[in-house]
Design a protein around this motif. Structure first.
Motif, PDB file in Angstrom:
ATOM      1  N   VAL A 149       9.667  20.047  -0.768  1.00 37.70           N
ATOM      2  CA  VAL A 149       8.394  19.828  -1.452  1.00 37.70           C
ATOM      3  C   VAL A 149       8.273  18.356  -1.854  1.00 37.70           C
ATOM      4  CG1 VAL A 149       7.167  20.331  -3.609  1.00 37.70           C
ATOM      5  CG2 VAL A 149       8.128  22.183  -2.255  1.00 37.70           C
ATOM      6  N   TYR A 150       9.389  17.727  -2.170  1.00 38.66           N
ATOM      7  CA  TYR A 150       9.377  16.298  -2.505  1.00 38.66           C
ATOM      8  C   TYR A 150       9.438  15.430  -1.255  1.00 38.66           C
ATOM      9  CZ  TYR A 150      10.286  17.142  -7.460  1.00 38.66           C
ATOM     10  OH  TYR A 150      10.191  17.532  -8.758  1.00 38.66           O
ATOM     11  N   VAL A 151      10.318  15.769  -0.343  1.00 43.37           N
ATOM     12  CA  VAL A 151      10.637  14.894   0.782  1.00 43.37           C
ATOM     13  C   VAL A 151       9.485  14.778   1.780  1.00 43.37           C
ATOM     14  CG1 VAL A 151      12.205  14.587   2.722  1.00 43.37           C
ATOM     15  CG2 VAL A 151      13.094  15.351   0.522  1.00 43.37           C
ATOM     16  N   ILE A 152       8.927  15.877   2.204  1.00 41.97           N
ATOM     17  CA  ILE A 152       7.911  15.867   3.265  1.00 41.97           C
ATOM     18  C   ILE A 152       6.650  15.091   2.849  1.00 41.97           C
ATOM     19  CG2 ILE A 152       6.378  17.323   4.644  1.00 41.97           C
ATOM     20  CD1 ILE A 152       8.741  19.332   4.754  1.00 41.97           C
ATOM     21  N   PRO A 153       6.061  15.351   1.674  1.00 40.87           N
ATOM     22  CA  PRO A 153       4.879  14.558   1.306  1.00 40.87           C
ATOM     23  C   PRO A 153       5.169  13.060   1.174  1.00 40.87           C
ATOM     24  CG  PRO A 153       4.976  16.518  -0.035  1.00 40.87           C
ATOM     25  CD  PRO A 153       6.259  16.446   0.715  1.00 40.87           C
ATOM     26  N   MET A 154       6.340  12.704   0.662  1.00 43.21           N
ATOM     27  CA  MET A 154       6.676  11.286   0.518  1.00 43.21           C
ATOM     28  C   MET A 154       6.821  10.607   1.879  1.00 43.21           C
ATOM     29  SD  MET A 154       9.178  11.046  -2.711  1.00 43.21           S
ATOM     30  CE  MET A 154       8.689  11.609  -4.312  1.00 43.21           C
ATOM     31  N   ILE A 155       7.393  11.313   2.839  1.00 39.68           N
ATOM     32  CA  ILE A 155       7.510  10.764   4.189  1.00 39.68           C
ATOM     33  C   ILE A 155       6.126  10.594   4.810  1.00 39.68           C
ATOM     34  CG2 ILE A 155       8.278  11.293   6.542  1.00 39.68           C
ATOM     35  CD1 ILE A 155      10.806  12.494   5.294  1.00 39.68           C
ATOM     36  N   VAL A 156       5.258  11.571   4.622  1.00 37.69           N
ATOM     37  CA  VAL A 156       3.895  11.496   5.167  1.00 37.69           C
ATOM     38  C   VAL A 156       3.136  10.317   4.555  1.00 37.69           C
ATOM     39  CG1 VAL A 156       1.664  12.672   5.253  1.00 37.69           C
ATOM     40  CG2 VAL A 156       3.754  13.923   5.797  1.00 37.69           C
ATOM     41  N   VAL A 157       3.217  10.158   3.243  1.00 40.01           N
ATOM     42  CA  VAL A 157       2.516   9.054   2.576  1.00 40.01           C
ATOM     43  C   VAL A 157       3.082   7.714   3.025  1.00 40.01           C
ATOM     44  CG1 VAL A 157       2.129   7.949   0.332  1.00 40.01           C
ATOM     45  CG2 VAL A 157       1.760  10.401   0.596  1.00 40.01           C
ATOM     46  N   ALA A 158       4.390   7.605   3.110  1.00 36.61           N
ATOM     47  CA  ALA A 158       5.003   6.343   3.560  1.00 36.61           C
ATOM     48  C   ALA A 158       4.593   6.025   4.991  1.00 36.61           C
ATOM     49  CB  ALA A 158       6.523   6.436   3.448  1.00 36.61           C
ATOM     50  N   THR A 159       4.534   7.025   5.848  1.00 35.80           N
ATOM     51  CA  THR A 159       4.111   6.815   7.237  1.00 35.80           C
ATOM     52  C   THR A 159       2.655   6.362   7.304  1.00 35.80           C
ATOM     53  OG1 THR A 159       5.669   8.525   7.956  1.00 35.80           O
ATOM     54  CG2 THR A 159       3.916   7.914   9.491  1.00 35.80           C
ATOM     55  N   ILE A 160       1.789   6.990   6.531  1.00 37.86           N
ATOM     56  CA  ILE A 160       0.375   6.595   6.516  1.00 37.86           C
ATOM     57  C   ILE A 160       0.226   5.161   6.012  1.00 37.86           C
ATOM     58  CG2 ILE A 160      -1.852   7.023   5.386  1.00 37.86           C
ATOM     59  CD1 ILE A 160      -1.157  10.028   5.544  1.00 37.86           C
ATOM     60  N   ILE A 161       0.936   4.811   4.954  1.00 33.62           N
ATOM     61  CA  ILE A 161       0.870   3.449   4.428  1.00 33.62           C
ATOM     62  C   ILE A 161       1.352   2.451   5.475  1.00 33.62           C
ATOM     63  CG2 ILE A 161       1.876   1.864   2.741  1.00 33.62           C
ATOM     64  CD1 ILE A 161       1.775   4.197   0.736  1.00 33.62           C
ATOM     65  N   TYR A 162       2.427   2.765   6.169  1.00 35.17           N
ATOM     66  CA  TYR A 162       2.948   1.872   7.195  1.00 35.17           C
ATOM     67  C   TYR A 162       1.947   1.716   8.326  1.00 35.17           C
ATOM     68  CZ  TYR A 162       5.802  -0.023  10.910  1.00 35.17           C
ATOM     69  OH  TYR A 162       6.272  -0.803  11.917  1.00 35.17           O
ATOM     70  N   ILE A 163       1.387   2.804   8.809  1.00 30.47           N
ATOM     71  CA  ILE A 163       0.444   2.752   9.934  1.00 30.47           C
ATOM     72  C   ILE A 163      -0.807   1.962   9.558  1.00 30.47           C
ATOM     73  CG2 ILE A 163      -1.107   4.165  11.337  1.00 30.47           C
ATOM     74  CD1 ILE A 163       1.126   6.288  11.398  1.00 30.47           C
TER      75      ILE A 163
END
Length: 88
Positions: free
Chosen positions: A70-84
């Protein structure tokens, strides 16, 4: 920068609430399953001790640890969106 910190703080608070809710729900489902197993199959010995032991076993299980996703997946998604958005 302040907006990002505010967003991260709000995100952590929301994810913590979601984690607690999912954790309680999963534990309640496990407890009901143990109670049903006791009522249908075992019926000998101490019911409360059986349920307590089952829940202690559940606390150390992989399923319990997977809820941390619940913590890991949303943080990875947000970090990926910010990077892209910023670097491509």
């Amino acid at each position: 920068m302040i907006a990002l910190l505010r967003f991260l703080l709000l995100g952590i608070v929301v994810l913590t609430v979601v984690y607690v809710c999912v954790s309680f729900y999963s534990r309640a489902v496990r407890r009901e399953k143990l109670e049903r197993e006791w009522d249908e199959d075992i019926r000998e010995g101490d019911r409360d001790a059986f349920i307590r032991e089952g829940l202690e076993e559940y606390d150390g299980s992989l399923r319990r640890k997977l809820i941390l996703g619940v913590y890991v997946i949303p943080m990875i998604v947000v970090a990926t969106i910010i990077y892209i958005v910023n670097y491509t």
